[in-house]
Scaffold this motif. Structure first.
Motif, mmCIF file in Angstrom:
data_model
loop_
_atom_site.group_PDB
_atom_site.id
_atom_site.type_symbol
_atom_site.label_atom_id
_atom_site.label_comp_id
_atom_site.label_asym_id
_atom_site.label_seq_id
_atom_site.Cartn_x
_atom_site.Cartn_y
_atom_site.Cartn_z
ATOM 1 N N THR A 85 0.797 -1.232 0.000
ATOM 2 C CA THR A 85 0.000 0.000 0.000
ATOM 3 C C THR A 85 0.830 1.283 0.000
ATOM 4 O OG1 THR A 85 -0.112 -0.063 2.427
ATOM 5 C CG2 THR A 85 -1.887 -1.172 1.205
ATOM 6 N N THR A 86 2.098 1.196 -0.355
ATOM 7 C CA THR A 86 2.969 2.376 -0.301
ATOM 8 C C THR A 86 2.416 3.535 -1.110
ATOM 9 O OG1 THR A 86 4.938 1.022 0.027
ATOM 10 C CG2 THR A 86 5.278 3.246 -0.795
ATOM 11 N N GLU A 87 1.910 3.252 -2.303
ATOM 12 C CA GLU A 87 1.466 4.324 -3.198
ATOM 13 C C GLU A 87 0.172 4.969 -2.704
ATOM 14 O OE1 GLU A 87 4.527 2.184 -4.738
ATOM 15 O OE2 GLU A 87 2.553 1.280 -4.403
ATOM 16 N N GLN A 88 -0.792 4.166 -2.240
ATOM 17 C CA GLN A 88 -2.061 4.759 -1.820
ATOM 18 C C GLN A 88 -1.990 5.383 -0.430
ATOM 19 O OE1 GLN A 88 -5.392 2.084 -1.570
ATOM 20 N NE2 GLN A 88 -4.682 1.107 0.301
ATOM 21 N N GLY A 91 3.534 7.201 0.156
ATOM 22 C CA GLY A 91 4.973 7.130 0.371
ATOM 23 C C GLY A 91 5.666 8.061 -0.608
ATOM 24 N N ASP A 92 6.523 8.935 -0.111
ATOM 25 C CA ASP A 92 7.096 10.013 -0.925
ATOM 26 C C ASP A 92 8.337 9.523 -1.664
ATOM 27 O OD1 ASP A 92 7.327 12.471 -2.041
ATOM 28 O OD2 ASP A 92 7.887 13.533 -0.204
ATOM 29 N N THR A 93 8.113 8.705 -2.685
ATOM 30 C CA THR A 93 9.214 8.114 -3.443
ATOM 31 C C THR A 93 9.490 8.919 -4.710
ATOM 32 O OG1 THR A 93 7.633 6.652 -4.536
ATOM 33 C CG2 THR A 93 8.740 5.795 -2.585
ATOM 34 N N PRO A 94 10.730 8.933 -5.186
ATOM 35 C CA PRO A 94 11.055 9.664 -6.416
ATOM 36 C C PRO A 94 10.341 9.076 -7.631
ATOM 37 C CG PRO A 94 13.048 9.126 -5.175
ATOM 38 C CD PRO A 94 11.929 8.340 -4.571
ATOM 39 N N GLY A 95 10.090 9.924 -8.606
ATOM 40 C CA GLY A 95 9.485 9.472 -9.840
ATOM 41 C C GLY A 95 10.529 9.132 -10.881
ATOM 42 N N PRO A 473 -8.025 12.469 2.069
ATOM 43 C CA PRO A 473 -6.719 11.791 2.112
ATOM 44 C C PRO A 473 -6.841 10.378 2.675
ATOM 45 C CG PRO A 473 -6.568 14.011 3.017
ATOM 46 C CD PRO A 473 -8.031 13.721 2.848
ATOM 47 N N ALA A 474 -5.885 9.535 2.316
ATOM 48 C CA ALA A 474 -5.860 8.163 2.810
ATOM 49 C C ALA A 474 -5.807 8.148 4.337
ATOM 50 C CB ALA A 474 -4.644 7.434 2.245
ATOM 51 N N PRO A 475 -6.641 7.338 5.000
ATOM 52 C CA PRO A 475 -6.592 7.256 6.462
ATOM 53 C C PRO A 475 -5.229 6.830 6.996
ATOM 54 C CG PRO A 475 -8.616 6.275 5.628
ATOM 55 C CD PRO A 475 -7.760 6.548 4.434
ATOM 56 N N SER A 476 -4.496 6.048 6.219
ATOM 57 C CA SER A 476 -3.178 5.568 6.653
ATOM 58 C C SER A 476 -2.038 6.358 6.019
ATOM 59 C CB SER A 476 -3.029 4.076 6.311
ATOM 60 O OG SER A 476 -4.028 3.299 6.939
ATOM 61 N N ALA A 477 -2.318 7.586 5.598
ATOM 62 C CA ALA A 477 -1.311 8.405 4.912
ATOM 63 C C ALA A 477 -0.055 8.589 5.755
ATOM 64 C CB ALA A 477 -1.900 9.766 4.556
ATOM 65 N N VAL A 478 1.084 8.537 5.086
ATOM 66 C CA VAL A 478 2.372 8.682 5.781
ATOM 67 C C VAL A 478 3.048 10.012 5.456
ATOM 68 C CG1 VAL A 478 2.747 6.193 5.876
ATOM 69 C CG2 VAL A 478 3.625 7.495 3.919
ATOM 70 N N ASN A 479 2.336 10.899 4.752
ATOM 71 C CA ASN A 479 2.944 12.174 4.352
ATOM 72 C C ASN A 479 2.294 13.365 5.051
ATOM 73 O OD1 ASN A 479 0.487 12.358 3.047
ATOM 74 N ND2 ASN A 479 1.345 13.197 1.154
ATOM 75 N N GLY A 480 1.647 13.116 6.175
ATOM 76 C CA GLY A 480 0.971 14.192 6.883
ATOM 77 C C GLY A 480 -0.489 14.346 6.500
ATOM 78 N N LYS A 514 8.896 17.530 -2.449
ATOM 79 C CA LYS A 514 8.026 16.581 -1.759
ATOM 80 C C LYS A 514 6.728 16.416 -2.547
ATOM 81 C CE LYS A 514 9.669 17.640 2.929
ATOM 82 N NZ LYS A 514 9.282 18.069 4.298
ATOM 83 N N ASN A 515 6.003 15.329 -2.254
ATOM 84 C CA ASN A 515 4.748 15.130 -2.989
ATOM 85 C C ASN A 515 3.619 16.016 -2.467
ATOM 86 O OD1 ASN A 515 3.855 13.832 -0.642
ATOM 87 N ND2 ASN A 515 3.850 11.783 -1.547
ATOM 88 N N THR A 516 3.883 16.768 -1.410
ATOM 89 C CA THR A 516 2.893 17.701 -0.878
ATOM 90 C C THR A 516 3.072 19.124 -1.416
ATOM 91 O OG1 THR A 516 4.322 18.018 1.046
ATOM 92 C CG2 THR A 516 2.544 16.401 1.251
ATOM 93 N N SER A 517 4.168 19.400 -2.104
ATOM 94 C CA SER A 517 4.411 20.724 -2.672
ATOM 95 C C SER A 517 3.563 20.915 -3.931
ATOM 96 C CB SER A 517 5.890 20.903 -3.004
ATOM 97 O OG SER A 517 6.680 20.872 -1.820
ATOM 98 N N LYS A 518 3.210 22.152 -4.209
ATOM 99 C CA LYS A 518 2.345 22.458 -5.344
ATOM 100 C C LYS A 518 3.148 22.996 -6.521
ATOM 101 C CE LYS A 518 -1.838 23.450 -2.662
ATOM 102 N NZ LYS A 518 -2.917 24.437 -2.431
ATOM 103 N N VAL A 519 2.769 22.551 -7.721
ATOM 104 C CA VAL A 519 3.360 23.098 -8.949
ATOM 105 C C VAL A 519 2.749 24.465 -9.207
ATOM 106 C CG1 VAL A 519 3.745 20.770 -9.855
ATOM 107 C CG2 VAL A 519 1.655 22.007 -10.490
#
Length: 523
Positions: A85-88, A91-95, A473-480, A514-519
């Motif tokens: 479930t890392t993606e859902q 998990g802040d992994t590089p693309g 957001p996902a209940p089990s979110a790991v990015n805040g 980070k995956n939380t930053s906005k473009v």
């Protein structure tokens, strides 16, 4: 004829990966080409470069990859993961973006360069200069939109120029990239000439440049709306470009026959990439299922309360009684919340078999974009009319491609079942009526989410811009606890192009990779 052409192109498409190499021995008096293989390929086959770029993009870079395919699908909450479930859980992994540049944009840049500099009569047999350049510009713009929407600032003006000595390309600002995308779509469209030699490597529209013009205009509608947070005014840059495309004499995509669908064909090494993912690892999300049912529960993330028979095509159960898996839990939290994977269905095999078709741009989505523009006051079109057409056309194309098997490759597909088009008008009428209570932009945004099913990149971009549907957001979110706003830059950029990478990060808000930053367009 299409299948024969695809067969022929498939045999030579790998040439798009080759670069001519001259081998010389400085200590011997050998001629320059002494060591060349007489059967080797030392010059580009431009129809193969074009076919290769289209094929690679159509396969979402041609490999099972979360960054190239599945992460946006999960961020859009079309599917839920079961065990891994890392993606859902964000998990802040590089693309990764190498294939966009190396296998796609590099091909198209080579075509544009070759046909812009006194092309020989030999290569003109593969397509006239205006058509080869025009199609390449349009498709390059489509690819680059995906890159910048996913990451933010990115190489474009200096991309794929290693042979010119640019090994570490600069990152163009996203605003500049979008301006270039819009310019390429317009100039590419205006170059196309149906009276000159068709582009032979075109495995999207098979040389029909009039359909390419409509595709360019439909993408212009999409791209300009993507800038609506930056240019909201009805007289601003985005609205002006939107209206220019909508009123262009070439037209936009308005019928199923004009839609852009990739010619998925596993017998020609062109399978649907979703078939490479283990079905046991995914289930259709309960959020999507209950939204389609029109349920009155916490899982319905839309304002819809009318049963939508698109569920019978989207869910593998094939019925309106399908059960989805709640989104965003790791396995421990799922059990603790009282949920289970028992009796839960997957996404329909119609969408994930190796021969399932994939669309690039549809008439229904184009009309939904027109509906949103009308709701914003950008155009004088009647919102209810274009919204209704968008919904009905989405039903139509789903029937054509997933019930009636209109896959252009002609290959065997696991399709069939009951058509849903007879239900389209009544459902569209109910959603038009919902505008009075919930507002036009909300209803339109929700209908885009439904219509873009499994088209993760476009659906995710729409959600980030509009906020619809009301996904949590996902209940089990790991990015805040933030639904990702982007994917992190590739690790290769951090390691080998660090100076330009750091400048690219400055375009984000906050300026952190980070995956939380906005473009830019999301700020």
């Amino acid at each position: 004829m299409k299948k024969q052409l695809l067969n022929k192109l498939n045999k030579i498409v790998f040439y798009s990966l080759l670069i001519g190499i001259t081998v010389s021995c400085n200590d011997e008096n050998y001629a320059e080409d002494f060591n060349k293989d007489q059967y080797g390929i030392y010059t580009a086959n431009y129809k193969s470069l074009l076919a290769g770029a289209i094929m690679n993009f159509g396969q979402n870079a041609g490999e099972r990859s979360n960054a190239y395919l599945m992460m946006p699908v999960l961020f859009s909450q079309y599917q839920s993961q079961v065990v891994y479930t890392t993606e859902q859980t964000y998990g802040d992994t590089p693309g990764t973006w190498g294939r966009y540049y190396t296998n796609q944009i590099a091909n198209l840049n080579a075509i544009i360069s070759a046909y812009s500099n006194n092309p020989s009569s030999e290569i003109l047999l593969q397509g006239s200069a205006e058509n080869m350049i025009g199609v390449s510009k349009i498709f390059r713009a489509i690819i680059m939109k995906r890159v910048t929407d996913t990451y933010g600032d990115a190489p474009f003006s200096e991309a794929t120029q290693a042979t010119s000595g640019i090994l570490l390309p600069k990152y163009d600002k996203q605003q500049t990239v979008y301006e270039s995308i819009i310019a390429d779509l317009k100039s590419g469209r205006d170059m196309l000439n149906s009276s000159s030699t068709s582009p032979i490597g075109d495995i999207l529209y098979y040389g029909d440049v009039n359909k390419w013009k409509k595709l360019a205009n439909s993408v212009l509608l999409q791209a300009t709306l993507q800038l609506s947070k930056k240019y909201p005014s009805a007289t601003g840059y985005a609205a002006t470009e939107f209206n220019s495309a909508l009123s262009n004499s070439a037209g936009v995509i308005e019928t199923v026959a004009d839609e852009a669908w990739f010619t998925i064909s596993p017998t020609n090494s062109y399978p649907n990439p979703y078939s490479d993912f283990r079905s046991a690892d995914y289930r259709i999300s309960r959020e999507l299922v209950e939204s389609l049912k029109g349920s009155s529960n916490i899982f319905n993330k839309t304002s819809n309360h009318t049963p939508d028979t698109r569920l019978t095509l989207y869910a593998n159960s094939g019925t309106m009684s399908a059960v989805g898996l709640p989104y965003g839990y790791n396995s421990n939290d799922l059990a603790a919340a009282g949920y289970s994977t028992s009796g839960v269905t997957t996404v329909n095999v119609k969408f994930r078999s190796n021969s399932s078709p994939i669309n690039l741009m549809t008439a229904g989505y184009t009309y939904l974009n027109r509906a949103e523009a009308a709701a914003k006051g950008w155009t004088g079109e009647i919102v209810s009319n274009v919204l209704s057409k968008g919904i009905i056309l989405n039903y139509n194309t789903l029937d054509d491609h997933y019930v009636l098997n209109a896959n252009p490759s002609g290959s065997s597909n696991p399709f069939g079942g009951t058509k849903i088009t007879p239900n389209a008008a009544a459902y569209a009428g109910a959603r038009v009526a919902d505008i009075v209570t919930f507002g036009a932009e909300r209803v339109i945004g929700e209908e885009k989410w439904i219509a873009l099913f499994m088209n993760g990149f476009d659906a995710w971009a729409e959600f980030r811009r509009t906020g619809y549907p009301a996904l949590l957001p996902a209940p089990s979110a790991v990015n805040g606890g933030v639904i990702p706003r982007r994917i992190r830059y590739p690790i290769e950029e951090v390691n080998f192009n660090n100076s330009n990478y750091l400048k690219g990060v400055q375009g984000l808000s906050p300026a952190e990779d980070k995956n939380t930053s906005k473009v830019w367009w999301d700020q």
